[in-house]
Design a protein around this motif. Sequence first.
Motif, PDB file in Angstrom:
ATOM      1  N   LEU A   6       0.895  -0.901   0.151  1.00 21.73           N
ATOM      2  CA  LEU A   6       0.062  -0.044  -0.110  1.00 21.73           C
ATOM      3  C   LEU A   6       0.941   1.272   0.132  1.00 21.73           C
ATOM      4  CD1 LEU A   6      -3.182   0.699   2.034  1.00 21.73           C
ATOM      5  CD2 LEU A   6      -1.441   2.155   2.113  1.00 21.73           C
ATOM      6  N   GLU A  33     -10.097   8.101  -2.299  1.00 24.79           N
ATOM      7  CA  GLU A  33      -9.432   8.055  -1.068  1.00 24.79           C
ATOM      8  C   GLU A  33      -8.508   6.730  -1.077  1.00 24.79           C
ATOM      9  OE1 GLU A  33     -12.048   8.823   2.010  1.00 24.79           O
ATOM     10  OE2 GLU A  33     -12.298  10.878   1.907  1.00 24.79           O
ATOM     11  N   TYR A  34      -9.184   5.521  -1.587  1.00 22.51           N
ATOM     12  CA  TYR A  34      -8.249   4.342  -1.329  1.00 22.51           C
ATOM     13  C   TYR A  34      -8.832   3.725  -2.910  1.00 22.51           C
ATOM     14  CZ  TYR A  34      -7.644  -0.422   0.055  1.00 22.51           C
ATOM     15  OH  TYR A  34      -7.239  -1.836   0.071  1.00 22.51           O
ATOM     16  N   GLN A  46      -2.191  -1.554  -3.297  1.00 23.69           N
ATOM     17  CA  GLN A  46      -3.303  -0.715  -2.755  1.00 23.69           C
ATOM     18  C   GLN A  46      -2.794   0.867  -2.993  1.00 23.69           C
ATOM     19  OE1 GLN A  46      -5.187  -2.572   0.907  1.00 23.69           O
ATOM     20  NE2 GLN A  46      -3.060  -3.580   0.768  1.00 23.69           N
ATOM     21  N   HIS A  48      -3.398   4.763  -1.586  1.00 27.60           N
ATOM     22  CA  HIS A  48      -4.086   5.496  -0.284  1.00 27.60           C
ATOM     23  C   HIS A  48      -3.850   6.910  -0.433  1.00 27.60           C
ATOM     24  CE1 HIS A  48      -5.717   6.551   3.658  1.00 27.60           C
ATOM     25  NE2 HIS A  48      -6.048   5.388   3.703  1.00 27.60           N
ATOM     26  N   HIS A  54      -8.631   8.229   8.104  1.00 27.39           N
ATOM     27  CA  HIS A  54      -9.435   7.007   8.038  1.00 27.39           C
ATOM     28  C   HIS A  54      -9.280   6.559   9.718  1.00 27.39           C
ATOM     29  CE1 HIS A  54     -10.862   6.427   4.286  1.00 27.39           C
ATOM     30  NE2 HIS A  54      -9.963   6.597   3.565  1.00 27.39           N
TER      31      HIS A  54
END
Length: 133
Positions: A6, A33-34, A46, A48, A54
């Motif tokens: 991520l 956002e993600y 991923q 972010h 969050h």
Amino acid sequence: MRPQPLIAVSDVEKSSAWYCAVLDAKSAHGGPEYERLEVDGVLVMQLHKLDVEHHHGLFGDPAHPLGNGFAVWFETDDLGAAVERARGYGATVQTDVHLNPNAQHHEIWLRDPDGYLVVLASSRGAEEFAVQD
């Protein structure tokens, strides 16, 4: 165990489009956002948004540059197609296709929209890759 890297990015949707184009990945989440990116149904990374907290707090420090000292490395069975996708998308090439003498495979080093180093590498011992101009 399976890696699920991520990374923090400044613009999730822009980075998602870049990685989808270059890796031939598919969005498995979407949004500002993600993002989850999959290749052949397998999660490969991923994304972010850097400044969204969050449940876990900030993911990175916006005062520091993104991507410094970090490489996202992908092995592919078809480096030629990956290179074509990267060039077709206008990806910034840091080091063009070359033979890595240590790993005995061919690779290309790119920079993503946030400056992360992204390496696309052929399988170890892959046949010679013809550099295309």
